[in-house]
Design a protein around this motif. Structure first.
Motif, PDB file in Angstrom:
ATOM      1  N   GLN A 140      -5.313  -1.893  -1.878  1.00  0.00           N
ATOM      2  CA  GLN A 140      -5.508  -0.634  -2.578  1.00  0.00           C
ATOM      3  C   GLN A 140      -4.686   0.450  -1.882  1.00  0.00           C
ATOM      4  N   PRO A 141      -4.138   1.409  -2.660  1.00  0.00           N
ATOM      5  CA  PRO A 141      -4.310   1.564  -4.102  1.00  0.00           C
ATOM      6  C   PRO A 141      -3.398   0.630  -4.884  1.00  0.00           C
ATOM      7  N   GLN A 142      -3.668   0.557  -6.169  1.00  0.00           N
ATOM      8  CA  GLN A 142      -2.795  -0.119  -7.109  1.00  0.00           C
ATOM      9  C   GLN A 142      -2.132   0.928  -8.000  1.00  0.00           C
ATOM     10  N   GLU A 156       0.832  -1.208   0.000  1.00  0.00           N
ATOM     11  CA  GLU A 156       0.000   0.000   0.000  1.00  0.00           C
ATOM     12  C   GLU A 156       0.869   1.261   0.000  1.00  0.00           C
ATOM     13  N   GLY A 213      -1.487  -6.856  -8.240  1.00  0.00           N
ATOM     14  CA  GLY A 213      -2.944  -6.905  -8.287  1.00  0.00           C
ATOM     15  C   GLY A 213      -3.585  -8.197  -7.875  1.00  0.00           C
TER      16      GLY A 213
END
Length: 350
Positions: free
Chosen positions: A172-174, A92, A151
């Protein structure tokens, strides 16, 4: 075209001549040096990560600060010790930093170097599983981290909140593309081959924790060759990247001479963590001579990125002077040119 960057250990402390008596000084000056390096045209600002010592330890706030105050230069680590990390939280942090930078993060990770703490990662709450070595634990965490930033679903969703669907949630985020900008700091030829199998770039420093009697640059060049062969055998689609580090001090002023003299040191061999290890030479003296020597360095000739260590405790102004000397008098000999310039004659690979 070869890229170049600086690598700072971020030392700080009340010692004679230090311009970084406190941690705040070291952190702020690293950001300032990154801005100065960007103005010079240098490609990367990299930091070492060490725990329990008066050096840089928590990289992501620092890397985010560099990202927020620069526009072009890449920022990265060399390396983060994965034994100390929660790989999902780190994923993250890495993605958030990369998004803030606009995709400029180049993150070096590894098992880490010998340290002052006895089992320091255990003080952070991380102990190898039964039958695991510390190196095994670091590699296992690196694999989880890689999956997360690429992911993969890493946590089961609550079916009551997903209309009965049993799915795995990614962190998240990616940040798209970040997975291609992770580097493994390899101290041996075997760990370089493992990094290739995982799809990570190779980061090799001025220390190899093995010795064959060959000069450091030739042993490191062999490590790079074996890495690239393992990469090809793994069938990855993209072209891998390799970085090496060098200790380089061009002597162009009386102040340089007072600090560092006229000559560097040759390779050194010793024992580190019980293993016979080879330390790379340092390049000190006339910049034209250094340029010629680096152009003949077998590993530098194979590298995509060359990181130059800086004596950060001498302050931003002095280190910017060193980087300018490297950029103007040394780096062109290894195929580098500032961003936006063409290379007149790149050094061929051996």
């Amino acid at each position: 075209m070869t890229k170049i960057g600086f690598l700072s250990f971020g030392h700080h402390g009340e010692v004679p001549g230090s311009r970084t008596p406190t941690a705040a000084d070291a952190l702020r000056q690293t950001v300032e040096l990154a801005r100065a390096a960007e103005d010079i045209g240098i490609d990367g600002a990299f930091v070492r990560v060490h725990h329990f010592e008066r050096q840089l330890a928590a990289p992501f706030p620092l890397l985010a600060a560099i990202a927020a105050t620069t526009s072009r230069i890449e920022m990265g680590t060399g390396v983060i010790d994965m034994r100390y990390e929660n790989p999902l939280y780190m994923a993250e942090e890495a993605a958030a930093t990369d998004l803030l930078s606009g995709g400029r993060l180049q993150l070096g990770v590894s098992r880490g170097s010998p340290e002052i703490a006895l089992n320091g990662a255990e003080a952070f709450g991380y102990r190898p599983a039964d039958g695991q070595t510390h190196a095994d634990a670091a590699r296992a965490k690196a694999e989880v981290f890689l999956a997360a930033i690429r992911g993969a679903g890493v946590a089961p969703a609550d079916p009551s909140r997903t209309r009965g669907r049993h799915v795995a949630l990614p962190v998240q985020p990616q940040s798209p593309g970040l997975g291609d900008r992770i580097w493994w700091g390899a101290g041996t030829r075997a760990t370089a081959e493992w990094a290739a199998a995982q799809g990570m770039n190779l980061q090799s420093s001025t220390l190899l924790t093995e010795d064959t009697g060959e000069s450091f640059d030739r042993l490191q060049a062999e490590q790079i060759l074996r890495y690239r062969e393992a990469w090809a055998a793994a069938g990855h689609e993209r072209t891998p990247l390799v970085s090496v580090s060098r200790s380089v001090i061009p002597v162009t002023t009386d102040l340089d001479r007072r600090y560092f003299g006229e000559r560097g040191e040759d390779d050194q061999v010793g024992f580190l963590d019980g293993a016979r290890s080879r330390f790379g030479r340092s390049y000190v003296g006339d910049p034209d001579r250094i340029a010629d020597e680096l152009a003949e360095d077998a590993a530098v000739r194979e590298a995509d990125y060359v990181l130059f260590t800086v004596p950060n405790q001498l302050g931003v102004e002095y280190n910017a002077h060193l980087l300018r000397s490297i950029a103007e008098r040394v780096a062109p000999a290894i195929g580098w040119a500032p961003a936006g310039h063409q290379v007149a004659a790149a050094v061929p690979s051996s």
